[in-house]
Motif scaffolding. Sequence first.
Motif, PDB file in Angstrom:
ATOM      1  N   ILE A 256      19.717 -36.716  34.128  1.00 16.07           N
ATOM      2  CA  ILE A 256      18.293 -36.881  33.808  1.00 16.07           C
ATOM      3  C   ILE A 256      17.725 -35.592  33.222  1.00 16.07           C
ATOM      4  N   LEU A 257      18.055 -34.459  33.839  1.00 19.02           N
ATOM      5  CA  LEU A 257      17.567 -33.171  33.338  1.00 19.02           C
ATOM      6  C   LEU A 257      18.118 -32.884  31.941  1.00 19.02           C
ATOM      7  N   ALA A 258      19.389 -33.219  31.730  1.00 23.37           N
ATOM      8  CA  ALA A 258      19.988 -33.004  30.409  1.00 23.37           C
ATOM      9  C   ALA A 258      19.293 -33.867  29.361  1.00 23.37           C
ATOM     10  N   TYR A 259      18.976 -35.107  29.730  1.00 24.93           N
ATOM     11  CA  TYR A 259      18.250 -35.988  28.808  1.00 24.93           C
ATOM     12  C   TYR A 259      16.910 -35.376  28.414  1.00 24.93           C
ATOM     13  N   LEU A 260      16.160 -34.893  29.407  1.00 28.09           N
ATOM     14  CA  LEU A 260      14.839 -34.324  29.127  1.00 28.09           C
ATOM     15  C   LEU A 260      14.943 -33.082  28.247  1.00 28.09           C
ATOM     16  N   ASP A 261      15.902 -32.209  28.554  1.00 28.52           N
ATOM     17  CA  ASP A 261      16.024 -30.961  27.796  1.00 28.52           C
ATOM     18  C   ASP A 261      16.510 -31.204  26.371  1.00 28.52           C
ATOM     19  N   ILE A 262      17.501 -32.056  26.209  1.00 24.10           N
ATOM     20  CA  ILE A 262      18.026 -32.309  24.862  1.00 24.10           C
ATOM     21  C   ILE A 262      16.998 -33.058  24.023  1.00 24.10           C
ATOM     22  N   GLN A 263      16.270 -33.987  24.652  1.00 28.21           N
ATOM     23  CA  GLN A 263      15.225 -34.702  23.914  1.00 28.21           C
ATOM     24  C   GLN A 263      14.144 -33.738  23.440  1.00 28.21           C
ATOM     25  N   ARG A 264      13.732 -32.817  24.316  1.00 28.71           N
ATOM     26  CA  ARG A 264      12.719 -31.836  23.922  1.00 28.71           C
ATOM     27  C   ARG A 264      13.269 -30.857  22.892  1.00 28.71           C
ATOM     28  N   GLY A 265      14.552 -30.518  23.023  1.00 28.86           N
ATOM     29  CA  GLY A 265      15.153 -29.610  22.053  1.00 28.86           C
ATOM     30  C   GLY A 265      15.180 -30.194  20.652  1.00 28.86           C
ATOM     31  N   LEU A 266      15.646 -31.427  20.533  1.00 26.95           N
ATOM     32  CA  LEU A 266      15.703 -32.076  19.221  1.00 26.95           C
ATOM     33  C   LEU A 266      14.305 -32.324  18.667  1.00 26.95           C
ATOM     34  N   SER A 267      13.359 -32.632  19.558  1.00 22.11           N
ATOM     35  CA  SER A 267      11.985 -32.865  19.118  1.00 22.11           C
ATOM     36  C   SER A 267      11.367 -31.593  18.542  1.00 22.11           C
ATOM     37  N   ASN A 268      11.603 -30.456  19.192  1.00 22.26           N
ATOM     38  CA  ASN A 268      11.057 -29.193  18.688  1.00 22.26           C
ATOM     39  C   ASN A 268      11.706 -28.789  17.372  1.00 22.26           C
ATOM     40  N   LEU A 269      12.999 -29.031  17.232  1.00 17.79           N
ATOM     41  CA  LEU A 269      13.655 -28.722  15.960  1.00 17.79           C
ATOM     42  C   LEU A 269      13.105 -29.606  14.844  1.00 17.79           C
ATOM     43  N   ALA A 270      12.799 -30.858  15.178  1.00 15.78           N
ATOM     44  CA  ALA A 270      12.216 -31.750  14.172  1.00 15.78           C
ATOM     45  C   ALA A 270      10.846 -31.244  13.727  1.00 15.78           C
ATOM     46  N   LYS A 271      10.077 -30.670  14.661  1.00 21.36           N
ATOM     47  CA  LYS A 271       8.777 -30.100  14.299  1.00 21.36           C
ATOM     48  C   LYS A 271       8.935 -28.935  13.326  1.00 21.36           C
ATOM     49  N   ALA A 272      10.064 -28.239  13.420  1.00 21.18           N
ATOM     50  CA  ALA A 272      10.337 -27.115  12.523  1.00 21.18           C
ATOM     51  C   ALA A 272      11.053 -27.573  11.257  1.00 21.18           C
ATOM     52  N   GLU A 273      10.966 -28.879  10.967  1.00 25.99           N
ATOM     53  CA  GLU A 273      11.572 -29.461   9.760  1.00 25.99           C
ATOM     54  C   GLU A 273      13.094 -29.388   9.789  1.00 25.99           C
ATOM     55  N   ILE A 274      13.686 -29.341  10.990  1.00 28.16           N
ATOM     56  CA  ILE A 274      15.143 -29.378  11.125  1.00 28.16           C
ATOM     57  C   ILE A 274      15.483 -30.703  11.792  1.00 28.16           C
ATOM     58  N   ASN A 275      15.580 -31.733  10.990  1.00 33.49           N
ATOM     59  CA  ASN A 275      15.807 -33.080  11.504  1.00 33.49           C
ATOM     60  C   ASN A 275      17.227 -33.502  11.154  1.00 33.49           C
ATOM     61  N   ILE A 276      18.060 -33.686  12.184  1.00 34.26           N
ATOM     62  CA  ILE A 276      19.460 -34.015  11.935  1.00 34.26           C
ATOM     63  C   ILE A 276      19.668 -35.505  11.700  1.00 34.26           C
ATOM     64  N   GLY A 277      18.620 -36.302  11.830  1.00 30.85           N
ATOM     65  CA  GLY A 277      18.701 -37.712  11.471  1.00 30.85           C
ATOM     66  C   GLY A 277      19.066 -38.655  12.596  1.00 30.85           C
ATOM     67  N   ILE A 278      19.596 -38.137  13.709  1.00 27.59           N
ATOM     68  CA  ILE A 278      19.996 -39.018  14.815  1.00 27.59           C
ATOM     69  C   ILE A 278      19.302 -38.609  16.112  1.00 27.59           C
ATOM     70  N   ASN A 279      18.175 -37.925  15.982  1.00 32.27           N
ATOM     71  CA  ASN A 279      17.449 -37.466  17.174  1.00 32.27           C
ATOM     72  C   ASN A 279      17.107 -38.618  18.110  1.00 32.27           C
ATOM     73  N   ASN A 280      16.509 -39.670  17.542  1.00 36.08           N
ATOM     74  CA  ASN A 280      16.060 -40.790  18.370  1.00 36.08           C
ATOM     75  C   ASN A 280      17.234 -41.523  19.010  1.00 36.08           C
ATOM     76  N   VAL A 281      18.342 -41.623  18.282  1.00 36.66           N
ATOM     77  CA  VAL A 281      19.516 -42.316  18.825  1.00 36.66           C
ATOM     78  C   VAL A 281      20.070 -41.568  20.030  1.00 36.66           C
ATOM     79  N   ILE A 282      20.209 -40.247  19.897  1.00 37.94           N
ATOM     80  CA  ILE A 282      20.740 -39.447  21.007  1.00 37.94           C
ATOM     81  C   ILE A 282      19.802 -39.507  22.211  1.00 37.94           C
ATOM     82  N   SER A 283      18.504 -39.413  21.964  1.00 39.72           N
ATOM     83  CA  SER A 283      17.541 -39.481  23.069  1.00 39.72           C
ATOM     84  C   SER A 283      17.629 -40.828  23.784  1.00 39.72           C
ATOM     85  N   PHE A 284      17.760 -41.903  23.002  1.00 39.72           N
ATOM     86  CA  PHE A 284      17.863 -43.239  23.605  1.00 39.72           C
ATOM     87  C   PHE A 284      19.136 -43.366  24.442  1.00 39.72           C
TER      88      PHE A 284
END
Length: 326
Positions: A65-93
């Motif tokens: 659960i903690l890993a899910y929260l941290d990785i989801q927040r990590g990918l979300s913050n990178l997306a805010k910085a215009e670093i979108n790897i394209g599978i953020n939502n899939v990994i979070s799900f």
Amino acid sequence: MNYTEAEYKGLSYLRRGNIEIIIIILIELIAILLTYIMQSLGLPNPLQDFLILLPSSAISALLVILAYLDIQRGLSNLAKAEINIGINNVISFLFLVLSILAIIGVVSYTLSLVLTSVTSSILASLQTLLEIFAFITLILLGFSYKLIGDHYSNNYLSIGGLVLILGVILFIFKLEYGGLLAFIGLIITYIGLTNLLTIKKPVSPPPPPLQTPSAPSETTSSTPSAETTSTPPTVNIISHGGILRSNGEAFIAVSSDIEDQILSSTILNTDYSTNEITPKTLSKGYNSIKIKFNINPQQFTSGNNYTIRLVLASGKNIDVTTFFQP
């Protein structure tokens, strides 16, 4: 060298999630070792379940659960910085589903120890689902590490992601050393993330200046015919630096106490100029600005500083020092 604040937070969250996954694997390895020791001592299976398997499963579920929260927040913050790897939502799900299955698995396993109604077939089905989602999640996580490593030209992160993918695939085919290879891949990606966070600092706004109270002053009256002169207020615009990448994207930070329109941007001492600026409005307070130049990266030297000038509608210019990062 500097990151935007969102980038720094994103990489920090990813590293923390990476550590949590590593700890999960270590807990499982320790549980296997302790189970083997207890079996060799001839201790009964129920005792092994209560002392080893149940606690290790509960701790692992919490860490998932903690890993899910941290990785989801990590990918979300990178997306805010215009670093979108394209599978953020899939990994979070996938991590979310994995967390839910882990909780259900722990509850079912606990009930199976006290209730005979929970059959082994139910536990086996949950175990199969957990393994399927874990395999898919780790493969996509390794792929995301590879993409992020390529973006930052970090070999540890890129290679670690590939090693993680290879290890998981080998483990699927019941090759035990695949698990060890995946574990090594996670260690390598951790080194890569640590390396990125160590050599660069986040771009952050400076603390607000301290205001000292001024002593009250006496006011004097003037005759209506006396002329009064007023001085224009001082405009404070502070640049905090930024980065310029080989793809022509620049990320800069500016603090301002006025609002103004940004007309264009230029890299000083070059012929590069653009009006592809997001946002185009300078707001009061801290501003994170993205600029897109059409540059030839061969004309820039990695690690060198380059000055980017913002031209405002009011006629003011803002010079921001950036460093070039391939």
